[in-house]
Design an enzyme around this catalytic site. Structure first.
Site, PDB file in Angstrom:
ATOM      1  N   TYR A  71      34.430  38.475  52.721  1.00 26.18           N
ATOM      2  CA  TYR A  71      34.843  39.606  53.377  1.00 26.18           C
ATOM      3  C   TYR A  71      33.790  40.660  52.994  1.00 26.18           C
ATOM      4  O   TYR A  71      33.510  40.952  51.957  1.00 26.18           O
ATOM      5  CB  TYR A  71      36.325  40.029  52.924  1.00 26.18           C
ATOM      6  CG  TYR A  71      36.645  41.552  53.663  1.00 26.18           C
ATOM      7  CD1 TYR A  71      36.957  41.344  55.190  1.00 26.18           C
ATOM      8  CD2 TYR A  71      36.797  42.576  53.013  1.00 26.18           C
ATOM      9  CE1 TYR A  71      37.506  42.690  55.774  1.00 26.18           C
ATOM     10  CE2 TYR A  71      37.268  43.762  53.637  1.00 26.18           C
ATOM     11  CZ  TYR A  71      37.633  43.753  55.009  1.00 26.18           C
ATOM     12  OH  TYR A  71      37.910  44.991  55.711  1.00 26.18           O
TER      13      TYR A  71
ATOM     14  N   ASP B 204      26.925  41.254  48.111  1.00 31.52           N
ATOM     15  CA  ASP B 204      27.840  41.972  48.264  1.00 31.52           C
ATOM     16  C   ASP B 204      28.698  42.330  46.823  1.00 31.52           C
ATOM     17  O   ASP B 204      29.384  40.974  46.674  1.00 31.52           O
ATOM     18  CB  ASP B 204      28.865  41.510  49.525  1.00 31.52           C
ATOM     19  CG  ASP B 204      29.980  42.628  49.657  1.00 31.52           C
ATOM     20  OD1 ASP B 204      30.125  43.169  48.615  1.00 31.52           O
ATOM     21  OD2 ASP B 204      30.561  42.477  50.645  1.00 31.52           O
TER      22      ASP B 204
ATOM     23  N   LYS C 241      33.785  50.577  45.063  1.00 32.10           N
ATOM     24  CA  LYS C 241      34.648  50.522  44.193  1.00 32.10           C
ATOM     25  C   LYS C 241      34.471  51.117  42.923  1.00 32.10           C
ATOM     26  O   LYS C 241      34.748  52.471  42.614  1.00 32.10           O
ATOM     27  CB  LYS C 241      35.430  48.901  43.983  1.00 32.10           C
ATOM     28  CG  LYS C 241      35.915  48.316  45.475  1.00 32.10           C
ATOM     29  CD  LYS C 241      36.647  47.199  45.037  1.00 32.10           C
ATOM     30  CE  LYS C 241      37.004  46.404  46.409  1.00 32.10           C
ATOM     31  NZ  LYS C 241      38.098  46.891  47.040  1.00 32.10           N
TER      32      LYS C 241
HETATM   33  N1  HOZ Z   1      41.217  44.242  52.070  1.00 34.77           N
HETATM   34  C1  HOZ Z   1      41.318  45.087  50.963  1.00 34.77           C
HETATM   35  C2  HOZ Z   1      40.973  44.134  49.876  1.00 34.77           C
HETATM   36  N2  HOZ Z   1      40.122  43.165  49.665  1.00 34.77           N
HETATM   37  C3  HOZ Z   1      42.295  45.844  50.927  1.00 34.77           C
HETATM   38  C4  HOZ Z   1      42.183  47.498  50.867  1.00 34.77           C
HETATM   39  C5  HOZ Z   1      43.600  48.157  50.810  1.00 34.77           C
HETATM   40  O1  HOZ Z   1      44.128  48.040  51.574  1.00 34.77           O
HETATM   41  O2  HOZ Z   1      43.260  49.302  50.263  1.00 34.77           O
END
Ligand code: HOZ
Length: 437
Positions: free
Chosen positions: A150, A245, A273
């Protein structure tokens, strides 16, 4: 009157009802809706250290930690003080501040492959901009990513993507023009031979390979020995760029990120992050000549009102100042190891089949009979069992990411006591599931 016990008022239930009337699906990011595990999603009132408290006053040991942003736990005093000090000086200037320079320099010292950097506000923006720069630099259109990885929700990354898409069974998002999707190639993670084949088929046409050096959005899947090195060799040979990434792994796996740990130098890196210390900040950076494609130096356009936001820069600087301590990662990883081993033992005792994949402070327990090394094997995990485990743990005061396909994040605020409680909760939870199986 007997038997008329009134249930305590649930503020969460009221608020969820209101949320569903105004926020799409009651949330601002899909995985938060708990659809994969069922039940009512948490509504959080506050966080401190390793704990979050929901608006009904229930406290949980938190292993979501804002999806990895909070390596220091919630409301670390150094970060809070830095933000409080900054907020009095202004929250956004829309012009360069010394803080951006300082954080940029600090990141470049930690991650030497980053010769020039551009701050943005989210990981999605950073990956999207990184591939734009890569396409401009190489004058090629195709990008190669990995199934189950992702890279945020920009159009180019949404085929066979991990995280929320896998959680919701969306193989590729609606709304992405087919012509654009056709420019993204997908290979199985950890399969260098497939990458070789794709490069043979599309020689001279692939702008970049983008990879999570440790996959963490199909659950945690470490790279097999030699995989990252192969990507480096194959991309270089063809004149394509290698983009790491490191939104999740940057400053988590080591101060120098996964590239420092594995000793593979990418052309470009994406961060997010942790560099924002829990506030919205992300960045992309890399070789000088690539980054000089970006405006105002070059023809690649990318901009942002809140880019380099001073509050986020202060939070990031305060965080990295603590992480720079060579002693920071040792106890964190030791506690995470204890948790991973505790989960393995608990699985063993319960007789349930599962795999615990872990690197540093990233952990996933897959309810799978076979080792999980790629997207196909991750998807063979028993998600119904994961949902049961999630709720057993929640009822014992432990908040895990509400999806089989997300990583569990340990922070430096998690104490030995937290780990012991979590392991004990996992033992009881798995036993309860085994008894009902
Ligand atoms: N898809 C995000 C984690 N890999 C979720 C982020 C969120 O819901 O804050």
């Amino acid at each position: 009157m007997t038997g008329s016990i009134t249930a305590p008022k649930s503020y969460s239930a009221d608020l969820r009802a209101r949320a569903e009337k105004i926020l799409v699906g009651g949330v601002n990011s899909p995985v938060r809706a708990f659809r994969a595990v069922g039940g009512e999603p948490l509504v959080i009132e506050s966080g401190r250290g390793s704990r979050v408290v929901d608006i009904d006053g229930r406290e949980y040991i938190d292993y979501v930690c804002s999806w990895g942003a909070l390596i220091l736990g919630h409301a670390h005093l150094d970060v809070v003080d830095a933000i409080a000090d900054q907020v009095r000086r202004g929250t956004s200037y829309g012009m360069t501040s010394p803080l951006e320079v300082e954080l940029g320099e600090r990141i470049a010292r930690a991650v030497p492959s980053i010769e020039r950097i551009r701050f943005v506000s989210s990981g999605t923006e950073a990956t999207m901009s990184a591939i734009r720069a890569a396409r401009a630099f190489t004058q090629r259109d195709l990008i190669l990513k990995f199934e189950g990885s992702y890279h945020g929700h920009a159009d180019s990354f949404l085929a066979e993507a991990g995280s929320g898409l896998t959680t919701f069974g969306i193989s590729s998002s609606a709304g992405v023009p087919q012509a654009l999707a056709a420019l993204t190639l997908n290979a199985p993670y950890n399969d260098a031979a497939s990458v070789e084949r794709l490069f043979a088929e599309k020689a001279g046409k692939i702008a970049a390979v983008i990879v999570e050096p440790i996959a963490a959005n199909m659950g945690v899947v470490p790279p097999v020995a030699g995989f990252l090195e192969s990507l480096r060799r194959i991309s270089q040979r063809d004149g394509a760029l290698l983009i790491f990434d490191e939104v999740i792994t940057g400053f988590r796996i080591a101060y120098g990120g996964a590239q420092g740990l594995y000793g593979v130098r990418p052309d470009m890196t994406v961060l997010g992050k942790i560099i924002g210390g829990g506030l919205p900040a992300a960045a992309y950076g890399g070789r000088r000549e690539i980054m000089e494609q970006i405006a105002p130096l070059g023809p690649v356009y990318q901009a942002g009102t809140l880019s380099g936001n001073p509050l986020a820069m202060r939070a990031g600087l305060a965080s990295l100042a603590l992480l720079e301590d060579p002693e920071f990662y040792k106890p964190l990883n030791a506690r995470a190891d204890r948790l991973a081993n505790g989960l393995r033992d608990a699985l063993g005792e319960s007789g349930l089949r599962g795999q615990v994949n872990a690197v540093g402070s990233l952990i996933t327990l897959f309810f799978s009979r076979e080792p999980v090394g790629d997207y196909a094997s991750a998807k063979r995990s028993d998600r119904t069992r994961f949902a049961a485990f999630f709720h057993e743990m929640l009822s014992r005061g432990v908040f895990l990411p509400p999806s089989q396909f997300e990583a569990l994040f340990v922070s430096s605020a998690h104490s030995d006591e937290d780990i012991s409680r979590t392991v004990a909760a996992s033992r009881e939870s798995l036993k309860a599931i085994a008894a009902g199986a």
